[in-house]
Write a protein that holds these residues in place. Structure first.
Motif, PDB file in Angstrom:
ATOM      1  N   VAL A  20       0.854  -1.197   0.000  1.00 31.10           N
ATOM      2  CA  VAL A  20       0.000   0.000   0.000  1.00 31.10           C
ATOM      3  C   VAL A  20       0.885   1.239   0.000  1.00 31.10           C
ATOM      4  O   VAL A  20       0.680   2.176  -0.791  1.00 31.10           O
ATOM      5  N   LEU A  21       1.886   1.255   0.865  1.00 27.57           N
ATOM      6  CA  LEU A  21       2.810   2.398   0.917  1.00 27.57           C
ATOM      7  C   LEU A  21       3.611   2.512  -0.376  1.00 27.57           C
ATOM      8  O   LEU A  21       3.872   3.622  -0.855  1.00 27.57           O
ATOM      9  N   SER A  22       4.002   1.379  -0.950  1.00 26.20           N
ATOM     10  CA  SER A  22       4.768   1.396  -2.207  1.00 26.20           C
ATOM     11  C   SER A  22       3.960   2.010  -3.340  1.00 26.20           C
ATOM     12  O   SER A  22       4.500   2.753  -4.166  1.00 26.20           O
ATOM     13  N   LEU A  23       2.680   1.675  -3.394  1.00 26.09           N
ATOM     14  CA  LEU A  23       1.829   2.256  -4.435  1.00 26.09           C
ATOM     15  C   LEU A  23       1.753   3.775  -4.282  1.00 26.09           C
ATOM     16  O   LEU A  23       1.814   4.512  -5.267  1.00 26.09           O
ATOM     17  N   GLN A  24       1.628   4.226  -3.041  1.00 26.77           N
ATOM     18  CA  GLN A  24       1.577   5.666  -2.799  1.00 26.77           C
ATOM     19  C   GLN A  24       2.916   6.317  -3.150  1.00 26.77           C
ATOM     20  O   GLN A  24       2.964   7.425  -3.701  1.00 26.77           O
ATOM     21  N   HIS A  25       4.007   5.613  -2.879  1.00 24.43           N
ATOM     22  CA  HIS A  25       5.342   6.113  -3.248  1.00 24.43           C
ATOM     23  C   HIS A  25       5.445   6.239  -4.771  1.00 24.43           C
ATOM     24  O   HIS A  25       5.981   7.215  -5.292  1.00 24.43           O
ATOM     25  N   ARG A  26       4.926   5.242  -5.460  1.00 27.07           N
ATOM     26  CA  ARG A  26       4.956   5.275  -6.931  1.00 27.07           C
ATOM     27  C   ARG A  26       4.194   6.488  -7.450  1.00 27.07           C
ATOM     28  O   ARG A  26       4.645   7.160  -8.381  1.00 27.07           O
ATOM     29  N   TYR A  27       3.039   6.780  -6.859  1.00 25.42           N
ATOM     30  CA  TYR A  27       2.296   7.979  -7.261  1.00 25.42           C
ATOM     31  C   TYR A  27       3.151   9.220  -7.057  1.00 25.42           C
ATOM     32  O   TYR A  27       3.204  10.091  -7.922  1.00 25.42           O
ATOM     33  N   LEU A  28       3.788   9.299  -5.926  1.00 23.78           N
ATOM     34  CA  LEU A  28       4.618  10.450  -5.598  1.00 23.78           C
ATOM     35  C   LEU A  28       5.741  10.625  -6.616  1.00 23.78           C
ATOM     36  O   LEU A  28       5.973  11.729  -7.121  1.00 23.78           O
ATOM     37  N   VAL A  29       6.423   9.539  -6.936  1.00 22.61           N
ATOM     38  CA  VAL A  29       7.564   9.580  -7.855  1.00 22.61           C
ATOM     39  C   VAL A  29       7.130   9.974  -9.265  1.00 22.61           C
ATOM     40  O   VAL A  29       7.858  10.665  -9.973  1.00 22.61           O
TER      41      VAL A  29
END
Length: 183
Positions: A20-29
């Motif tokens: 879940v956090l990784s997906l949000q990180h991907r959005y950020l990047v």
């Protein structure tokens, strides 16, 4: 085999939360706006899960093995100690998220780097546990003993997934709908 099944399930749940956090990180990047509130909920839940369940259970197991004179008991306790660094990283991440949610100025590149470092560190701990902790517990404890130790933890600690569904419905919806690769 029950103890390893339970430990593997716990790891799968944690891997899904990290996803879940990784997906949000991907959005950020990629320049999209992530859900900072969802990330904060995930961090809260992970911190509670570590503090209330994972670390106490691993410490109990390590102490039991040490009482028996098993060298592996110290190794189990040391592996449980890996969570100290994770807690510190997670606290910093929670502070950053609190600042972002209060509209404080936070460089997103810095936040993204901290989030990525936390994710990498937590995945490393999960890998270390699979490779080292699980075999130590499997060799050093029988099912009955493991269940007795687990059952000494408060009921709330043993029902974390139900708590996730009740207290963090948005996070639970994300958690339920994803199928990440093993961390």
């Amino acid at each position: 085999m029950l103890k390893l099944t339970q430990l593997r399930q716990d790891h799968a749940h944690m891997a899904r939360l990290l996803h879940v956090l990784s997906l949000q990180h991907r959005y950020l990047v990629t320049g999209e706006r992530p859900s900072f509130r969802l990330m904060r909920e995930a961090c809260d839940y992970i911190m509670d899960y570590m503090n209330d369940y994972i670390v106490p259970l691993e410490t109990l197991c390590g102490n039991r093995l040490t009482e028996r004179g098993a060298h592996s008991g110290q190794e189990v306790c040391e592996l449980a100690g890996e969570y100290r660094e994770l807690r510190q990283r997670l606290r910093h991440l929670e502070d950053d998220l609190d600042n972002i949610l209060m509209d404080a100025i936070m460089p997103m590149t810095l936040f993204g780097e901290r989030l990525k470092a936390y994710l990498d560190a937590h995945r490393h701990v999960l890998r270390m546990e699979r490779e080292h902790l699980f075999p130590l517990l499997d060799a050093g404890m029988d099912e009955k003993e493991y269940v007795e130790l687990r059952d000494t933890l408060p009921l709330q600690a043993r029902t974390q997934l139900a708590r996730l569904q009740q207290e963090y419905p948005d996070l639970y919806a994300e958690f339920r709908d994803i199928r990440p690769a093993v961390a």
